[in-house]
Design a protein around this motif. Structure first.
Motif, PDB file in Angstrom:
ATOM      1  N   THR A 163       0.860  -1.181   0.000  1.00 16.47           N
ATOM      2  CA  THR A 163       0.000   0.000   0.000  1.00 16.47           C
ATOM      3  C   THR A 163       0.894   1.229   0.000  1.00 16.47           C
ATOM      4  OG1 THR A 163      -1.849  -1.097   1.089  1.00 16.47           O
ATOM      5  CG2 THR A 163      -1.665   1.280   1.428  1.00 16.47           C
ATOM      6  N   LEU A 164       0.505   2.264  -0.756  1.00 17.03           N
ATOM      7  CA  LEU A 164       1.303   3.487  -0.870  1.00 17.03           C
ATOM      8  C   LEU A 164       0.504   4.702  -0.410  1.00 17.03           C
ATOM      9  CD1 LEU A 164       2.752   3.010  -4.484  1.00 17.03           C
ATOM     10  CD2 LEU A 164       3.945   2.607  -2.312  1.00 17.03           C
ATOM     11  N   HIS A 165       1.184   5.615   0.294  1.00 19.59           N
ATOM     12  CA  HIS A 165       0.622   6.901   0.686  1.00 19.59           C
ATOM     13  C   HIS A 165       1.681   7.966   0.425  1.00 19.59           C
ATOM     14  CE1 HIS A 165      -2.575   4.781   2.876  1.00 19.59           C
ATOM     15  NE2 HIS A 165      -1.623   4.071   3.463  1.00 19.59           N
ATOM     16  N   ILE A 166       1.392   8.963  -0.422  1.00 24.95           N
ATOM     17  CA  ILE A 166       2.314  10.062  -0.686  1.00 24.95           C
ATOM     18  C   ILE A 166       1.664  11.363  -0.224  1.00 24.95           C
ATOM     19  CG2 ILE A 166       1.572  10.120  -3.121  1.00 24.95           C
ATOM     20  CD1 ILE A 166       5.024  11.297  -2.083  1.00 24.95           C
ATOM     21  N   GLU A 167       2.345  12.068   0.677  1.00 25.68           N
ATOM     22  CA  GLU A 167       1.886  13.376   1.147  1.00 25.68           C
ATOM     23  C   GLU A 167       2.387  14.430   0.169  1.00 25.68           C
ATOM     24  OE1 GLU A 167       3.173  13.991   5.163  1.00 25.68           O
ATOM     25  OE2 GLU A 167       2.167  12.181   5.873  1.00 25.68           O
ATOM     26  N   VAL A 168       1.482  15.106  -0.488  1.00 26.90           N
ATOM     27  CA  VAL A 168       1.844  16.046  -1.548  1.00 26.90           C
ATOM     28  C   VAL A 168       2.675  17.215  -1.019  1.00 26.90           C
ATOM     29  CG1 VAL A 168       0.933  17.612  -3.311  1.00 26.90           C
ATOM     30  CG2 VAL A 168      -0.124  15.364  -2.971  1.00 26.90           C
ATOM     31  N   GLY A 169       2.354  17.746   0.142  1.00 28.28           N
ATOM     32  CA  GLY A 169       3.052  18.917   0.662  1.00 28.28           C
ATOM     33  C   GLY A 169       4.499  18.681   1.047  1.00 28.28           C
ATOM     34  N   THR A 170       4.831  17.433   1.406  1.00 31.89           N
ATOM     35  CA  THR A 170       6.188  17.142   1.901  1.00 31.89           C
ATOM     36  C   THR A 170       6.961  16.146   1.037  1.00 31.89           C
ATOM     37  OG1 THR A 170       5.445  15.302   3.278  1.00 31.89           O
ATOM     38  CG2 THR A 170       5.437  17.516   4.285  1.00 31.89           C
ATOM     39  N   GLY A 171       6.259  15.358   0.260  1.00 31.37           N
ATOM     40  CA  GLY A 171       6.914  14.293  -0.491  1.00 31.37           C
ATOM     41  C   GLY A 171       7.197  13.064   0.362  1.00 31.37           C
ATOM     42  N   ALA A 172       6.695  13.044   1.589  1.00 33.52           N
ATOM     43  CA  ALA A 172       6.872  11.875   2.460  1.00 33.52           C
ATOM     44  C   ALA A 172       6.014  10.737   1.920  1.00 33.52           C
ATOM     45  CB  ALA A 172       6.478  12.202   3.890  1.00 33.52           C
ATOM     46  N   LEU A 173       6.639   9.601   1.717  1.00 36.15           N
ATOM     47  CA  LEU A 173       5.938   8.444   1.171  1.00 36.15           C
ATOM     48  C   LEU A 173       6.059   7.283   2.148  1.00 36.15           C
ATOM     49  CD1 LEU A 173       5.587   7.302  -2.374  1.00 36.15           C
ATOM     50  CD2 LEU A 173       6.318   5.605  -0.727  1.00 36.15           C
ATOM     51  N   ILE A 174       4.936   6.670   2.444  1.00 32.03           N
ATOM     52  CA  ILE A 174       4.895   5.479   3.300  1.00 32.03           C
ATOM     53  C   ILE A 174       4.482   4.306   2.427  1.00 32.03           C
ATOM     54  CG2 ILE A 174       3.850   4.374   5.319  1.00 32.03           C
ATOM     55  CD1 ILE A 174       5.425   6.855   6.058  1.00 32.03           C
ATOM     56  N   LEU A 175       5.266   3.247   2.477  1.00 36.49           N
ATOM     57  CA  LEU A 175       4.949   1.994   1.796  1.00 36.49           C
ATOM     58  C   LEU A 175       4.659   0.976   2.884  1.00 36.49           C
ATOM     59  CD1 LEU A 175       6.650   0.392  -1.204  1.00 36.49           C
ATOM     60  CD2 LEU A 175       6.289  -0.961   0.842  1.00 36.49           C
ATOM     61  N   LYS A 176       3.439   0.470   2.899  1.00 39.05           N
ATOM     62  CA  LYS A 176       3.031  -0.504   3.906  1.00 39.05           C
ATOM     63  C   LYS A 176       2.945  -1.880   3.270  1.00 39.05           C
ATOM     64  CE  LYS A 176       0.536   2.691   6.828  1.00 39.05           C
ATOM     65  NZ  LYS A 176      -0.638   2.888   7.662  1.00 39.05           N
ATOM     66  N   ALA A 177       3.449  -2.866   3.995  1.00 41.01           N
ATOM     67  CA  ALA A 177       3.404  -4.257   3.549  1.00 41.01           C
ATOM     68  C   ALA A 177       3.235  -5.140   4.779  1.00 41.01           C
ATOM     69  CB  ALA A 177       4.681  -4.619   2.799  1.00 41.01           C
ATOM     70  N   PRO A 178       2.735  -6.357   4.602  1.00 38.39           N
ATOM     71  CA  PRO A 178       2.564  -7.246   5.753  1.00 38.39           C
ATOM     72  C   PRO A 178       3.867  -7.506   6.516  1.00 38.39           C
ATOM     73  CG  PRO A 178       1.406  -8.135   3.862  1.00 38.39           C
ATOM     74  CD  PRO A 178       2.210  -6.958   3.375  1.00 38.39           C
ATOM     75  N   ASP A 179       4.999  -7.426   5.821  1.00 41.17           N
ATOM     76  CA  ASP A 179       6.271  -7.696   6.482  1.00 41.17           C
ATOM     77  C   ASP A 179       6.951  -6.434   7.027  1.00 41.17           C
ATOM     78  OD1 ASP A 179       6.841  -6.668   3.988  1.00 41.17           O
ATOM     79  OD2 ASP A 179       8.259  -8.233   3.415  1.00 41.17           O
ATOM     80  N   GLY A 180       6.257  -5.293   6.999  1.00 43.79           N
ATOM     81  CA  GLY A 180       6.799  -4.063   7.578  1.00 43.79           C
ATOM     82  C   GLY A 180       6.538  -2.856   6.710  1.00 43.79           C
ATOM     83  N   ASN A 181       6.766  -1.682   7.285  1.00 48.04           N
ATOM     84  CA  ASN A 181       6.550  -0.426   6.578  1.00 48.04           C
ATOM     85  C   ASN A 181       7.889   0.213   6.245  1.00 48.04           C
ATOM     86  OD1 ASN A 181       3.839  -0.866   7.077  1.00 48.04           O
ATOM     87  ND2 ASN A 181       3.742   0.549   8.795  1.00 48.04           N
ATOM     88  N   LEU A 182       7.929   0.930   5.119  1.00 44.57           N
ATOM     89  CA  LEU A 182       9.118   1.675   4.724  1.00 44.57           C
ATOM     90  C   LEU A 182       8.713   3.124   4.512  1.00 44.57           C
ATOM     91  CD1 LEU A 182      10.534  -0.764   2.001  1.00 44.57           C
ATOM     92  CD2 LEU A 182      11.404  -0.450   4.331  1.00 44.57           C
ATOM     93  N   SER A 183       9.621   4.043   4.816  1.00 42.42           N
ATOM     94  CA  SER A 183       9.395   5.467   4.594  1.00 42.42           C
ATOM     95  C   SER A 183      10.428   5.979   3.600  1.00 42.42           C
ATOM     96  CB  SER A 183       9.542   6.253   5.899  1.00 42.42           C
ATOM     97  OG  SER A 183       8.552   5.853   6.814  1.00 42.42           O
ATOM     98  N   PHE A 184       9.985   6.804   2.683  1.00 39.09           N
ATOM     99  CA  PHE A 184      10.869   7.409   1.683  1.00 39.09           C
ATOM    100  C   PHE A 184      10.623   8.908   1.690  1.00 39.09           C
ATOM    101  CE2 PHE A 184       9.820   3.154   0.160  1.00 39.09           C
ATOM    102  CZ  PHE A 184      11.078   2.616  -0.033  1.00 39.09           C
ATOM    103  N   ALA A 185      11.675   9.684   1.481  1.00 41.28           N
ATOM    104  CA  ALA A 185      11.562  11.137   1.397  1.00 41.28           C
ATOM    105  C   ALA A 185      11.772  11.550  -0.041  1.00 41.28           C
ATOM    106  CB  ALA A 185      12.584  11.797   2.308  1.00 41.28           C
ATOM    107  N   LEU A 186      10.678  11.706  -0.777  1.00 46.12           N
ATOM    108  CA  LEU A 186      10.791  12.154  -2.164  1.00 46.12           C
ATOM    109  C   LEU A 186      10.955  13.668  -2.245  1.00 46.12           C
ATOM    110  CD1 LEU A 186       8.140   9.928  -3.994  1.00 46.12           C
ATOM    111  CD2 LEU A 186      10.584   9.521  -3.684  1.00 46.12           C
ATOM    112  N   GLY A 187      10.654  14.348  -1.134  1.00 44.22           N
ATOM    113  CA  GLY A 187      10.728  15.800  -1.112  1.00 44.22           C
ATOM    114  C   GLY A 187      12.098  16.353  -0.775  1.00 44.22           C
ATOM    115  N   GLY A 188      12.992  15.540  -0.312  1.00 40.73           N
ATOM    116  CA  GLY A 188      14.298  16.065   0.108  1.00 40.73           C
ATOM    117  C   GLY A 188      15.463  15.416  -0.544  1.00 40.73           C
TER     118      GLY A 188
END
Length: 188
Positions: A163-188
């Motif tokens: 599952t993906l969630h991208i916050e438009v104002g910051t570029g913060a992206l959360i990728l959720k999966a059954p085996d854990g979540n990952l965070s990516f900073a597309l804004g920085g």
């Protein structure tokens, strides 16, 4: 929280003291299977759920604060040209050009675009003779390379949905999966 606006700050910024409704409330835009959304409003989060063999493509310009999210289902529109006309986001070959045109239409700059690709898993029990996930990954990667885009982050293949969630104002992206979540900073 550092950088957070208080209600007083929001009221102080607008003429007459009244905030806009969008300044007060975060908005989530859910992108379904075979669909796409773009936004350049900072309070918007684009989300797509349960990417199995489907592939999600996130495109983000950190200067324009413009984002796009595409949830493709199949690699090639030739299998259903009529469906591709009605729902072009369903297919890699018709959805990808549409996604990039839409984000560029929000004043994003091609040279600043940051791309994340996720999904393409093999989630069916037993043998997947069609290999849809693999084909979705390959056609997405090929399209991006052919058009001069590099992938900044990817989480593809395997056997788990994402599952993906991208916050438009910051570029913060959360990728959720059954085996854990990952965070990516597309804004920085």
């Amino acid at each position: 929280m550092s950088g957070s606006a208080t209600i007083a700050d929001i009221f102080a910024r607008r003429p007459g003291g009244s905030p806009s409704p969008s300044a007060l409330f975060a908005q989530r835009v859910v992108v379904g299977v075979g669909d796409m959304a773009v936004a350049n409003q900072p309070n918007v989060t684009l989300s797509t759920y349960a990417l199995g063999s489907c592939v999600g493509i996130v495109v983000y310009d950190p200067v324009a604060k413009a984002a796009g999210l595409l949830h493709i289902m199949l690699p090639d529109s030739k299998i259903s040209p009529d469906k591709a006309i009605k729902q072009p986001a369903m297919f890699t070959d018709t959805g990808m050009p549409m996604l990039f045109r839409a984000v560029l239409g929000l004043k994003a700059d091609r040279s600043r675009l940051r791309v994340l690709v996720a999904g393409g898993a093999s989630v069916l029990c037993g043998s997947d003779s069609f290999k849809i996930g693999e084909r979705n990954i390959r056609t997405t990667s090929d399209w991006l390379a052919r058009n001069g885009f590099s992938v900044r982050h990817q989480a593809v293949g395997g056997t788990v949905n994402r599952t993906l969630h991208i916050e438009v104002g910051t570029g913060a992206l959360i990728l959720k999966a059954p085996d854990g979540n990952l965070s990516f900073a597309l804004g920085g």
